[in-house]
Write a protein that holds these residues in place. Structure first.
Motif, PDB file in Angstrom:
ATOM      1  N   LEU A  84       0.822  -1.207   0.000  1.00 16.97           N
ATOM      2  CA  LEU A  84       0.000   0.000   0.000  1.00 16.97           C
ATOM      3  C   LEU A  84       0.858   1.261   0.000  1.00 16.97           C
ATOM      4  N   ALA A  85       1.949   1.231   0.723  1.00 16.81           N
ATOM      5  CA  ALA A  85       2.792   2.421   0.864  1.00 16.81           C
ATOM      6  C   ALA A  85       3.313   2.932  -0.472  1.00 16.81           C
ATOM      7  N   ILE A  86       3.596   2.029  -1.413  1.00 10.31           N
ATOM      8  CA  ILE A  86       4.148   2.483  -2.696  1.00 10.31           C
ATOM      9  C   ILE A  86       3.068   2.869  -3.696  1.00 10.31           C
ATOM     10  N   ARG A  87       1.796   2.772  -3.289  1.00 11.82           N
ATOM     11  CA  ARG A  87       0.704   3.106  -4.209  1.00 11.82           C
ATOM     12  C   ARG A  87       0.107   4.485  -3.941  1.00 11.82           C
ATOM     13  N   THR A  88       0.644   5.213  -2.975  1.00 12.85           N
ATOM     14  CA  THR A  88       0.138   6.557  -2.700  1.00 12.85           C
ATOM     15  C   THR A  88       0.591   7.501  -3.809  1.00 12.85           C
ATOM     16  N   GLU A  89      -0.050   8.671  -3.906  1.00  9.13           N
ATOM     17  CA  GLU A  89       0.350   9.648  -4.910  1.00  9.13           C
ATOM     18  C   GLU A  89       1.743  10.194  -4.615  1.00  9.13           C
ATOM     19  N   THR A  90       2.086  10.316  -3.334  1.00  3.27           N
ATOM     20  CA  THR A  90       3.438  10.764  -2.986  1.00  3.27           C
ATOM     21  C   THR A  90       4.473   9.782  -3.523  1.00  3.27           C
ATOM     22  N   ALA A  91       4.199   8.489  -3.346  1.00  2.63           N
ATOM     23  CA  ALA A  91       5.116   7.467  -3.855  1.00  2.63           C
ATOM     24  C   ALA A  91       5.175   7.516  -5.376  1.00  2.63           C
ATOM     25  N   GLY A  92       4.033   7.798  -6.001  1.00  2.97           N
ATOM     26  CA  GLY A  92       4.000   7.899  -7.452  1.00  2.97           C
ATOM     27  C   GLY A  92       4.824   9.063  -7.962  1.00  2.97           C
ATOM     28  N   ASN A  93       4.728  10.187  -7.276  1.00  2.00           N
ATOM     29  CA  ASN A  93       5.519  11.354  -7.667  1.00  2.00           C
ATOM     30  C   ASN A  93       7.012  11.111  -7.441  1.00  2.00           C
ATOM     31  N   ASN A  94       7.347  10.441  -6.345  1.00  2.00           N
ATOM     32  CA  ASN A  94       8.757  10.115  -6.096  1.00  2.00           C
ATOM     33  C   ASN A  94       9.279   9.154  -7.161  1.00  2.00           C
ATOM     34  N   ALA A  95       8.416   8.236  -7.592  1.00  2.00           N
ATOM     35  CA  ALA A  95       8.795   7.304  -8.659  1.00  2.00           C
ATOM     36  C   ALA A  95       9.089   8.058  -9.944  1.00  2.00           C
ATOM     37  N   SER A  96       8.250   9.051 -10.236  1.00  2.00           N
ATOM     38  CA  SER A  96       8.434   9.850 -11.445  1.00  2.00           C
ATOM     39  C   SER A  96       9.757  10.612 -11.390  1.00  2.00           C
ATOM     40  N   LYS A  97      10.119  11.083 -10.213  1.00  2.00           N
ATOM     41  CA  LYS A  97      11.372  11.836 -10.057  1.00  2.00           C
ATOM     42  C   LYS A  97      12.592  10.950 -10.269  1.00  2.00           C
ATOM     43  N   VAL A  98      12.601   9.766  -9.650  1.00  2.93           N
ATOM     44  CA  VAL A  98      13.770   8.896  -9.812  1.00  2.93           C
ATOM     45  C   VAL A  98      13.820   8.294 -11.213  1.00  2.93           C
ATOM     46  N   ALA A  99      12.638   8.173 -11.856  1.00  2.23           N
ATOM     47  CA  ALA A  99      12.597   7.620 -13.207  1.00  2.23           C
ATOM     48  C   ALA A  99      13.239   8.557 -14.216  1.00  2.23           C
ATOM     49  N   ALA A 100      13.394   9.820 -13.850  1.00  2.39           N
ATOM     50  CA  ALA A 100      14.024  10.796 -14.743  1.00  2.39           C
ATOM     51  C   ALA A 100      15.544  10.738 -14.652  1.00  2.39           C
ATOM     52  N   VAL A 101      16.066   9.920 -13.736  1.00  5.41           N
ATOM     53  CA  VAL A 101      17.517   9.793 -13.552  1.00  5.41           C
ATOM     54  C   VAL A 101      18.045   8.661 -14.437  1.00  5.41           C
ATOM     55  N   PRO A 102      18.858   8.973 -15.448  1.00  5.26           N
ATOM     56  CA  PRO A 102      19.338   7.936 -16.376  1.00  5.26           C
ATOM     57  C   PRO A 102      19.991   6.755 -15.681  1.00  5.26           C
ATOM     58  N   GLU A 103      20.753   7.012 -14.631  1.00  2.61           N
ATOM     59  CA  GLU A 103      21.448   5.936 -13.931  1.00  2.61           C
ATOM     60  C   GLU A 103      20.475   4.953 -13.275  1.00  2.61           C
ATOM     61  N   VAL A 104      19.325   5.458 -12.839  1.00  2.34           N
ATOM     62  CA  VAL A 104      18.305   4.586 -12.247  1.00  2.34           C
ATOM     63  C   VAL A 104      17.696   3.698 -13.318  1.00  2.34           C
ATOM     64  N   ARG A 105      17.364   4.293 -14.455  1.00  2.00           N
ATOM     65  CA  ARG A 105      16.764   3.519 -15.542  1.00  2.00           C
ATOM     66  C   ARG A 105      17.728   2.436 -16.018  1.00  2.00           C
ATOM     67  N   ALA A 106      19.012   2.775 -16.092  1.00  2.00           N
ATOM     68  CA  ALA A 106      20.015   1.796 -16.517  1.00  2.00           C
ATOM     69  C   ALA A 106      20.120   0.663 -15.503  1.00  2.00           C
ATOM     70  N   ALA A 107      20.028   1.011 -14.218  1.00  2.00           N
ATOM     71  CA  ALA A 107      20.150   0.001 -13.165  1.00  2.00           C
ATOM     72  C   ALA A 107      19.002  -1.001 -13.202  1.00  2.00           C
ATOM     73  N   LEU A 108      17.824  -0.544 -13.623  1.00  2.00           N
ATOM     74  CA  LEU A 108      16.643  -1.410 -13.606  1.00  2.00           C
ATOM     75  C   LEU A 108      16.375  -2.105 -14.947  1.00  2.00           C
ATOM     76  N   LEU A 109      17.112  -1.724 -15.992  1.00  2.00           N
ATOM     77  CA  LEU A 109      16.823  -2.231 -17.337  1.00  2.00           C
ATOM     78  C   LEU A 109      16.951  -3.749 -17.439  1.00  2.00           C
TER      79      LEU A 109
END
Length: 225
Positions: A84-109
């Motif tokens: 439940l904690a990761i489904r809040t709008e705050t968590a969604g906005n934080n996800a959007s912020k880290v998703a804009a970091v190329p190094e994060v996207r590369a780490a999860l690819l």
């Protein structure tokens, strides 16, 4: 080695792609990848650790070292049930912020690509058809108006007992849309060969049926599913 059939479903927050992806995966008997959960987990873990979400050097290690377990419909991070904690709008906005970091996207690819296994994969996210699985034969971009997406999220969160404000949700969704569509790495756009479906005035059953039709067209063997 036989080709693994892949369906990608991309789209903005609240477009219904998660629900549709789960339904389609169940019908086809395919695996399901909720890529958004990985970014939500990264954002949640980084925020909890007091990490600057805009600092690539700080956020990337968080993505690389996620201790995650999926099971029984729940998600555990470092042994904590964060479903439940990761489904809040705050968590969604934080996800959007880290998703804009190329190094994060590369780490999860690679993690995301490892989900492609027989009998097939339904991949739900924002860059599944453009970056993660660009060679997938079946691609969907699911969209809806910001107002309709906010209403859906409002009902979804209320049903989970999470207190939310509709006008605030609309503002957050519009802010997140802008960030996701305009980021420099893997922006939220339909793949050139994706079928774009506007679900604003469609129910889930209709969208699922349309998506299955698209899958059957490129993977005829799934017609018996």
């Amino acid at each position: 080695m036989a080709e693994i059939p892949i369906l990608t479903i991309d789209g903005p927050s609240g477009s219904g792609k998660g629900t549709v992806a789960a339904r389609v995966a169940e019908v086809l008997g395919w695996h399901l990848l909720d890529s958004g959960a990985l970014y939500r987990l990264t954002g949640y873990a980084a925020h909890k650790a007091g990490v600057d979400l805009a600092d690539p050097a700080a956020v990337a290690p968080t993505a690389r070292n996620l201790q995650v377990n999926f099971g029984d419909g729940k998600i555990f991070l470092d042994g904590e049930d964060v479903s439940l904690a990761i489904r809040t709008e705050t968590a969604g906005n934080n996800a959007s912020k880290v998703a804009a970091v190329p190094e994060v996207r590369a780490a999860l690819l690679d993690w995301q690509r490892d989900y492609a296994k027989a009998a097939g994969l339904v991949a739900d996210g924002r860059d599944m058809g453009t970056v993660v699985f660009p060679r997938a034969k079946a691609k969907i971009f699911l969209d809806a108006s910001a107002e309709e997406r906010a209403r859906r999220r409002y009902k979804q969160l209320k049903d989970k007992g999470i207190d939310v404000n509709l006008s605030g949700l609309i503002a957050e969704i519009e802010e997140r849309d802008h960030r996701d569509r305009n980021r420099s790495v893997a922006p939220l756009v339909p793949a050139e060969d994706a079928l774009v479906i506007d679900s604003t005035d469609m129910n889930v059953d209709t969208v699922v049926e349309r998506v299955l039709q698209a899958v059957h067209e490129v993977y005829p063997e799934t017609r018996t599913a």
